[in-house]
Motif scaffolding. Structure first.
Motif, PDB file in Angstrom:
ATOM      1  N   VAL A 184      -5.456  -2.405  12.495  1.00 31.33           N
ATOM      2  CA  VAL A 184      -4.459  -3.293  11.885  1.00 31.33           C
ATOM      3  C   VAL A 184      -3.378  -3.635  12.907  1.00 31.33           C
ATOM      4  O   VAL A 184      -2.993  -4.800  13.063  1.00 31.33           O
ATOM      5  N   LEU A 185      -2.898  -2.644  13.622  1.00 32.04           N
ATOM      6  CA  LEU A 185      -1.855  -2.892  14.618  1.00 32.04           C
ATOM      7  C   LEU A 185      -2.376  -3.753  15.757  1.00 32.04           C
ATOM      8  O   LEU A 185      -1.670  -4.630  16.268  1.00 32.04           O
ATOM      9  N   PHE A 209      11.388  -1.772  13.979  1.00 32.51           N
ATOM     10  CA  PHE A 209      11.001  -0.853  12.904  1.00 32.51           C
ATOM     11  C   PHE A 209      11.450   0.582  13.224  1.00 32.51           C
ATOM     12  O   PHE A 209      12.046   1.256  12.386  1.00 32.51           O
ATOM     13  N   LEU A 210      11.185   1.031  14.427  1.00 32.87           N
ATOM     14  CA  LEU A 210      11.546   2.403  14.795  1.00 32.87           C
ATOM     15  C   LEU A 210      13.053   2.600  14.783  1.00 32.87           C
ATOM     16  O   LEU A 210      13.543   3.634  14.318  1.00 32.87           O
ATOM     17  N   THR A 224       5.154   0.862   3.569  1.00 35.85           N
ATOM     18  CA  THR A 224       4.353  -0.223   4.138  1.00 35.85           C
ATOM     19  C   THR A 224       5.054  -1.553   3.919  1.00 35.85           C
ATOM     20  O   THR A 224       5.082  -2.401   4.822  1.00 35.85           O
ATOM     21  N   ALA A 225       5.660  -1.733   2.747  1.00 36.29           N
ATOM     22  CA  ALA A 225       6.408  -2.976   2.474  1.00 36.29           C
ATOM     23  C   ALA A 225       7.565  -3.137   3.459  1.00 36.29           C
ATOM     24  O   ALA A 225       7.864  -4.257   3.893  1.00 36.29           O
ATOM     25  N   ASP A 226       8.203  -2.032   3.840  1.00 38.37           N
ATOM     26  CA  ASP A 226       9.273  -2.095   4.848  1.00 38.37           C
ATOM     27  C   ASP A 226       8.724  -2.594   6.184  1.00 38.37           C
ATOM     28  O   ASP A 226       9.345  -3.414   6.853  1.00 38.37           O
ATOM     29  N   TYR A 227       7.554  -2.092   6.573  1.00 39.71           N
ATOM     30  CA  TYR A 227       6.957  -2.527   7.841  1.00 39.71           C
ATOM     31  C   TYR A 227       6.620  -4.017   7.789  1.00 39.71           C
ATOM     32  O   TYR A 227       6.904  -4.755   8.739  1.00 39.71           O
ATOM     33  N   ILE A 228       6.042  -4.468   6.699  1.00 35.90           N
ATOM     34  CA  ILE A 228       5.690  -5.882   6.559  1.00 35.90           C
ATOM     35  C   ILE A 228       6.951  -6.743   6.633  1.00 35.90           C
ATOM     36  O   ILE A 228       6.961  -7.782   7.309  1.00 35.90           O
ATOM     37  N   ALA A 229       8.026  -6.304   5.982  1.00 41.75           N
ATOM     38  CA  ALA A 229       9.278  -7.060   6.013  1.00 41.75           C
ATOM     39  C   ALA A 229       9.852  -7.129   7.428  1.00 41.75           C
ATOM     40  O   ALA A 229      10.289  -8.196   7.879  1.00 41.75           O
ATOM     41  N   ASP A 237       6.099 -15.421   8.239  1.00 43.20           N
ATOM     42  CA  ASP A 237       5.770 -14.645   7.042  1.00 43.20           C
ATOM     43  C   ASP A 237       4.398 -14.009   7.261  1.00 43.20           C
ATOM     44  O   ASP A 237       3.369 -14.681   7.182  1.00 43.20           O
ATOM     45  N   LEU A 238       4.391 -12.737   7.555  1.00 42.97           N
ATOM     46  CA  LEU A 238       3.151 -12.005   7.846  1.00 42.97           C
ATOM     47  C   LEU A 238       2.636 -11.233   6.640  1.00 42.97           C
ATOM     48  O   LEU A 238       1.687 -10.459   6.747  1.00 42.97           O
ATOM     49  N   THR A 239       3.243 -11.475   5.485  1.00 45.95           N
ATOM     50  CA  THR A 239       2.878 -10.735   4.277  1.00 45.95           C
ATOM     51  C   THR A 239       1.392 -10.863   3.960  1.00 45.95           C
ATOM     52  O   THR A 239       0.697  -9.851   3.792  1.00 45.95           O
ATOM     53  N   GLY A 240       0.872 -12.080   3.865  1.00 41.24           N
ATOM     54  CA  GLY A 240      -0.537 -12.284   3.533  1.00 41.24           C
ATOM     55  C   GLY A 240      -1.458 -11.695   4.578  1.00 41.24           C
ATOM     56  O   GLY A 240      -2.453 -11.026   4.247  1.00 41.24           O
ATOM     57  N   PHE A 241      -1.144 -11.920   5.841  1.00 36.23           N
ATOM     58  CA  PHE A 241      -1.970 -11.401   6.932  1.00 36.23           C
ATOM     59  C   PHE A 241      -2.066  -9.878   6.857  1.00 36.23           C
ATOM     60  O   PHE A 241      -3.165  -9.312   6.873  1.00 36.23           O
ATOM     61  N   LEU A 242      -0.913  -9.208   6.777  1.00 38.57           N
ATOM     62  CA  LEU A 242      -0.927  -7.749   6.766  1.00 38.57           C
ATOM     63  C   LEU A 242      -1.497  -7.185   5.471  1.00 38.57           C
ATOM     64  O   LEU A 242      -2.205  -6.172   5.502  1.00 38.57           O
TER      65      LEU A 242
END
Length: 114
Positions: A19-20, A39-40, A50-55, A64-69
């Motif tokens: 995924v990464l 993020f770090l 996971t929602a925090d990482y996507i945001a 907007d990477l929501t759909g992709f991730l």
């Protein structure tokens, strides 16, 4: 007990790495490092979802990477790998997903070190 048996299976860890890698291929190396650093720094010494990482990924890249991730993280099939149209995926079968140590072997062809 099923979850405990599968906790350390190869696919569980390599799937996250994939995924990464897909995210890095999509946004580019510089943007990926910005996502990781942001993020770090933002979640240092505290829990994140996971929602925090996507945001953070969406914010840091301006996309907007929501759909992709979500497709990569929660989909039932492996999406196409950005930048690699010839990439193919061999589905994992229950027998190939069983940890080698539980089968008595110590074969490590599919292992990765981060």
């Amino acid at each position: 007990m099923e979850a405990a048996v599968n906790l350390f299976e190869n696919q569980r860890y390599l799937g996250g790495v994939l995924v990464l890698y897909a995210l890095r291929e999509l946004v580019g190396e510089d943007a990926f490092h910005t996502v990781e650093g942001t993020f770090l720094n933002r979640f240092r010494r505290r829990s994140a979802s996971t929602a925090d990482y996507i945001a953070v990924a969406s914010e840091a890249t301006g996309q907007d990477l929501t759909g992709f991730l979500r497709d990569w993280l929660y989909g039932t099939t492996t999406p196409r790998m950005p930048g690699h149209p010839d990439w193919t995926v061999t589905p994992v079968t229950p027998s190939s997903a069983t940890p080698h140590s539980l089968r008595g072997g110590h074969h490590h062809d599919n292992s990765a070190t981060l």
